[in-house]
Every structure is written in structure tokens, then in C-alpha cells.
Design a protein around this motif. Structure first.
Motif, PDB file in Angstrom:
ATOM      1  N   VAL A   5       0.841  -1.194   0.000  1.00  0.00           N
ATOM      2  CA  VAL A   5       0.000   0.000   0.000  1.00  0.00           C
ATOM      3  C   VAL A   5       0.879   1.248   0.000  1.00  0.00           C
ATOM      4  N   GLN A   6       0.530   2.197  -0.845  1.00  0.00           N
ATOM      5  CA  GLN A   6       1.243   3.469  -0.903  1.00  0.00           C
ATOM      6  C   GLN A   6       0.298   4.616  -0.570  1.00  0.00           C
ATOM      7  N   VAL A   7       0.759   5.535   0.266  1.00  0.00           N
ATOM      8  CA  VAL A   7       0.005   6.747   0.585  1.00  0.00           C
ATOM      9  C   VAL A   7       0.749   7.934   0.009  1.00  0.00           C
ATOM     10  N   THR A   8       0.072   8.676  -0.834  1.00  0.00           N
ATOM     11  CA  THR A   8       0.700   9.807  -1.516  1.00  0.00           C
ATOM     12  C   THR A   8      -0.233  11.018  -1.499  1.00  0.00           C
ATOM     13  N   PRO A   9       0.337  12.235  -1.548  1.00  0.00           N
ATOM     14  CA  PRO A   9      -0.513  13.422  -1.644  1.00  0.00           C
ATOM     15  C   PRO A   9      -1.255  13.452  -2.979  1.00  0.00           C
ATOM     16  N   TYR A  55      -8.104  31.110   4.776  1.00  0.00           N
ATOM     17  CA  TYR A  55      -7.193  31.178   5.923  1.00  0.00           C
ATOM     18  C   TYR A  55      -6.612  29.821   6.321  1.00  0.00           C
ATOM     19  N   ALA A  56      -7.128  28.728   5.784  1.00  0.00           N
ATOM     20  CA  ALA A  56      -6.708  27.396   6.221  1.00  0.00           C
ATOM     21  C   ALA A  56      -5.873  26.694   5.152  1.00  0.00           C
ATOM     22  N   GLU A  57      -5.090  25.721   5.590  1.00  0.00           N
ATOM     23  CA  GLU A  57      -4.314  24.874   4.682  1.00  0.00           C
ATOM     24  C   GLU A  57      -4.882  23.457   4.735  1.00  0.00           C
ATOM     25  N   VAL A  58      -4.990  22.823   3.593  1.00  0.00           N
ATOM     26  CA  VAL A  58      -5.508  21.464   3.504  1.00  0.00           C
ATOM     27  C   VAL A  58      -4.623  20.657   2.561  1.00  0.00           C
ATOM     28  N   GLU A  59      -4.224  19.469   2.987  1.00  0.00           N
ATOM     29  CA  GLU A  59      -3.488  18.536   2.124  1.00  0.00           C
ATOM     30  C   GLU A  59      -4.283  17.244   2.034  1.00  0.00           C
ATOM     31  N   LEU A  60      -4.518  16.772   0.823  1.00  0.00           N
ATOM     32  CA  LEU A  60      -5.279  15.545   0.591  1.00  0.00           C
ATOM     33  C   LEU A  60      -4.329  14.390   0.325  1.00  0.00           C
ATOM     34  N   PHE A  61      -4.671  13.215   0.849  1.00  0.00           N
ATOM     35  CA  PHE A  61      -3.855  12.017   0.645  1.00  0.00           C
ATOM     36  C   PHE A  61      -4.727  10.870   0.141  1.00  0.00           C
ATOM     37  N   LEU A  62      -4.139  10.044  -0.709  1.00  0.00           N
ATOM     38  CA  LEU A  62      -4.776   8.823  -1.207  1.00  0.00           C
ATOM     39  C   LEU A  62      -3.932   7.612  -0.831  1.00  0.00           C
ATOM     40  N   ALA A  63      -4.598   6.515  -0.498  1.00  0.00           N
ATOM     41  CA  ALA A  63      -3.927   5.236  -0.292  1.00  0.00           C
ATOM     42  C   ALA A  63      -4.287   4.319  -1.455  1.00  0.00           C
ATOM     43  N   ARG A  64      -3.262   3.717  -2.050  1.00  0.00           N
ATOM     44  CA  ARG A  64      -3.477   2.803  -3.174  1.00  0.00           C
ATOM     45  C   ARG A  64      -2.847   1.458  -2.892  1.00  0.00           C
ATOM     46  N   ARG A  65      -3.543   0.428  -3.297  1.00  0.00           N
ATOM     47  CA  ARG A  65      -2.998  -0.935  -3.325  1.00  0.00           C
ATOM     48  C   ARG A  65      -2.943  -1.325  -4.805  1.00  0.00           C
ATOM     49  N   GLY A  66      -1.755  -1.287  -5.369  1.00  0.00           N
ATOM     50  CA  GLY A  66      -1.642  -1.448  -6.812  1.00  0.00           C
ATOM     51  C   GLY A  66      -2.317  -0.268  -7.499  1.00  0.00           C
ATOM     52  N   GLN A  67      -3.260  -0.554  -8.373  1.00  0.00           N
ATOM     53  CA  GLN A  67      -3.993   0.495  -9.077  1.00  0.00           C
ATOM     54  C   GLN A  67      -5.286   0.901  -8.365  1.00  0.00           C
ATOM     55  N   ASP A  68      -5.627   0.182  -7.312  1.00  0.00           N
ATOM     56  CA  ASP A  68      -6.898   0.429  -6.623  1.00  0.00           C
ATOM     57  C   ASP A  68      -6.733   1.451  -5.494  1.00  0.00           C
ATOM     58  N   VAL A  69      -7.643   2.422  -5.458  1.00  0.00           N
ATOM     59  CA  VAL A  69      -7.684   3.384  -4.358  1.00  0.00           C
ATOM     60  C   VAL A  69      -8.422   2.735  -3.192  1.00  0.00           C
ATOM     61  N   VAL A  70      -7.771   2.660  -2.029  1.00  0.00           N
ATOM     62  CA  VAL A  70      -8.354   1.948  -0.886  1.00  0.00           C
ATOM     63  C   VAL A  70      -8.560   2.860   0.329  1.00  0.00           C
ATOM     64  N   GLY A  71      -8.237   4.135   0.201  1.00  0.00           N
ATOM     65  CA  GLY A  71      -8.461   5.037   1.313  1.00  0.00           C
ATOM     66  C   GLY A  71      -8.118   6.473   0.961  1.00  0.00           C
TER      67      GLY A  71
END
Length: 377
Positions: A5-9, A55-71
Motif C-alpha cells: 500500500v502506498q500513501v501519496t498526496p 485562511y486554512a491549509e488542507v493537504e489531501l492524501f490517497l492510499a493505493r494498493r496497486g492500481q486500486d484506491v483503498v483510502g
């Protein structure tokens, strides 16, 4: 986190689309989930359209298992919250995940690391994006669909957060109230005496004087809630943005302003529970270029029978004087006259005993519990 599993912005349009669409696959077999409109979610995440990003900062992250987004998860630094409460708290939000503790840990650790690098020492959530929007995790009351602007999630989410070291910060309550159940005679009698004795006048919001009415309600709202746990005041742009969105579904007869000697001192806002209509649209207003979702949305909105009382505020100096009971009674009577069957009052803080007892005295029954979690970064 599992090695596969990879978590990336989130970077680029494809990632953003994957982030927005993940819930549609996770919840496709859940009959109680209400799909948000995809176009609304895009606007919500667009810094040019959502004044929260002023006024706020937001960073989005995705978790992938292979090509599938899992979180997915959002890390949120809100300087206004930190300044208002004198803390170094940050938030996570928009959390969605398969039932895998490793995936959840990878997402939440990534959000925590991003926040820690920006001076945060504690992370709370879920917050989407603050207490002025929907927040908290549903932990009791999965049996029925959520009310308008309230979160919904699978039952296993709480276990994922606890496995990742999160503990309870605060519970939020929702109450169910039927319009057909008459309020206790004693409560109604006392409320009417207070109305006469204090010279309380209750009127519906005047949409022809909309900007001025919004300003009056904003003043009461920020004054009424300023000492509540987790609260931060709306900016002018945020409140105007929210008011503009709500104007499309509001029934003015159910947005009430209480005045004493001509001064607006309290208000309550009750909206038709449009989630049934949004569920009919299934997230999209068009299909194959045809306005199928829009037609379903319009047709379903005409049949709405439920309401959500989403806020009631009273200025300091006018509390504990029965204004809440007067507003509840007038809302109930109007709702019944308009043909609504009842609905939800949400949310309230678990330790706001005064408000919770007032709701129960009107016949309200606790129906759902939402939890805000916390963890050191």
C-alpha cells in the motif's frame, strides 16, 4: 502500513477525481448512504470556491494498493481555530477507508506528519473541514440514513481509529422528534407565560431582506456559540457562502428570529431534510448528457416530509429565560401546519446538559451519537 500500500498526496486532476469518487465505490452496497453531488464535492475542495481556504491549509492524501484506491484523508491546519482556542490542534477529515487497520494507519500517520511539520501537536477529527460544517464519526445509530449535512460511515471506522491510537475527545448527540407528538402541556404553558412576560416576538426570516437577515443571524450565531467546545466564528465570506447555499432549500417559515423589544436575541434554523432528494439523484445531475439526476432531485424534493433543526442560538444575557422552548414550540407548530412528519435535532454536545434536557422535555429522543477523536501527532 502493508508493504503493498502506498500513501501519496493528491496531485493533479486524476488524483482529485479518485479522491472524490472513492466513497461511491466503498458505499455502493450500503442502503443508508446518501451520495453527495459530485459537482458540490468538487466545489467544496476548490480553494477558489470554498472560503475556508481563505485562511486554512488542507493537504489531501490517497492510499493505493496497486492500481486500486483503498483510502483517503485530508490533513487540515486551521489557524483561526488555533488562535481562538489558544491550542496547537490540527484536524483530519474526509476520512474513508477499506476495513484494513494498516491502510488506516498509513493515511492517519501521513496526515499527522504533515500537521506536525506545521507546528501541530494534537490531531482531532473527523472534521470536514471544521465544526461549522459536518464533523464527528457516527458511532451509534446506523439503522437509518443520515440527516441533511450530517456525516455517515461504516461501523468499523471507530475500531480503525482506536487501533491507530485515537481516543474520544467529545461525543455529539442527535435527537429524533415527531411533529405529531404534542409538547408537554406544562412546557407549553410556561413558554407562553415567558413570551408574554418578556415581550418576546418570534418572526420568520424575511427573504426579501436577505443580506440584512443574514447579518442579524450571523451576529447571534457567533455570540451564542463562542464558548462552545470546538467552535470558531464564521468569517463574513463563509457565512455568506453558507447562506447562499441554504437559500435554495430553505423554508422561510422555519427559520425563526426571536426579538425582545425589537432586538434580535435568538434564532433557530430548520431545513427540509433534502437527503432523500440527493439520494434519488445518486450523486449526479446529468447522465449521458441528460438531466436525469436533476429531474429525480426536483421530484424527490417535492415529497420531503422530514426536517433537520440544525442550529438554535441565544445571545448571552437571554439564556435560561425560556427562549429555546418558545422557538422549539413555534417550530413544531409550523412544521405540523406545513405537513412535515418530524425530523432530527442535531447536533448537541454531550455535556451541554441544559440544551439536551430542553430537547428531551419537548419529547426529543436520542437517536444517534457522533464522536470526535484525538491523538498526539
Amino acid at each position: 502500513m502493508p508493504s503493498d500500500v502506498q500513501v501519496t498526496p493528491v496531485r493533479g486532476a486524476a488524483d482529485r477525481t479518485a479522491f472524490i469518487r472513492l466513497p461511491y465505490s466503498l458505499y455502493r452496497d450500503d442502503p443508508n448512504w446518501v451520495p453527495p453531488l459530485e459537482m458540490e464535492r468538487r466545489d467544496f475542495l476548490d480553494p477558489k470556491k470554498n472560503p475556508f481556504f481563505d485562511y486554512a491549509e488542507v493537504e489531501l492524501f490517497l492510499a493505493r494498493r496497486g492500481q486500486d484506491v483503498v483510502g483517503r484523508v485530508a490533513a487540515i491546519k486551521n489557524p483561526r481555530h488555533m488562535e481562538f482556542h489558544g491550542t496547537k490542534e490540527g484536524f483530519f477529515g474526509l476520512f474513508e477507508c477499506v476495513n484494513d487497520a494498516g491502510v488506516a494507519r498509513g493515511l492517519l500517520d501521513a496526515a499527522s506528519a504533515w500537521l506536525k511539520a506545521r507546528g501541530v501537536d494534537t490531531v482531532l477529527g473527523p472534521a470536514n473541514f471544521s465544526s461549522n460544517q459536518d464533523w464527528g464519526l457516527l458511532v451509534e445509530g446506523y439503522e437509518v440514513p443520515p440527516a441533511l449535512m450530517m456525516p455517515y460511515n461504516p461501523a468499523y471506522y471507530a475500531g480503525l481509529l482506536e487501533t491507530c491510537g485515537f481516543t474520544k475527545a467529545k461525543d455529539l448527540f442527535a435527537f429524533e422528534l415527531s411533529a405529531s407528538t404534542p409538547p408537554p402541556e406544562k412546557v407549553a404553558r410556561i413558554a407562553e407565560k415567558i413570551r408574554q412576560r418578556e415581550g418576546v416576538t418570534v418572526r420568520a426570516v424575511n427573504l426579501k431582506d436577505f443580506p440584512a437577515e443574514v447579518a442579524r443571524i450571523k451576529e447571534i450565531y457567533n455570540a451564542a456559540w463562542e464558548k462552545n467546545w470546538g467552535f470558531i466564528p464564521f468569517t463574513d465570506r463563509e457565512f455568506a457562502h453558507m447562506a447562499k447555499e441554504m437559500k435554495a432549500i430553505v423554508r422561510p417559515e422555519l427559520v425563526l428570529i426571536a426579538e425582545v423589544k425589537g432586538e434580535p436575541v435568538a434564532f433557530s434554523m430548520t431545513l427540509p431534510d433534502a437527503n432523500e432528494a440527493f439520494k434519488a439523484a445518486n450523486g449526479r445531475l446529468t447522465t449521458f448528457g441528460l438531466p436525469i439526476g436533476l429531474v429525480k432531485l426536483v421530484l424527490a424534493s417535492r415529497r420531503l416530509k422530514r426536517l433537520r433543526l440544525l442550529t438554535l442560538g441565544i445571545k448571552e444575557g437571554y439564556r435560561r429565560r425560556g427562549l429555546d422552548a418558545i422557538l422549539y414550540l413555534d417550530t413544531l407548530r409550523t412544521a405540523k401546519e406545513l405537513g412535515y412528519s418530524g425530523g432530527e435535532i442535531s447536533w448537541t454536545l454531550e455535556d451541554n446538559h441544559l440544551v439536551n434536557r430542553a430537547i428531551e422535555s419537548m419529547g426529543g429522543r436520542r437517536s444517534k451519537t457522533y464522536r470526535v477523536f484525538q491523538r498526539p501527532v
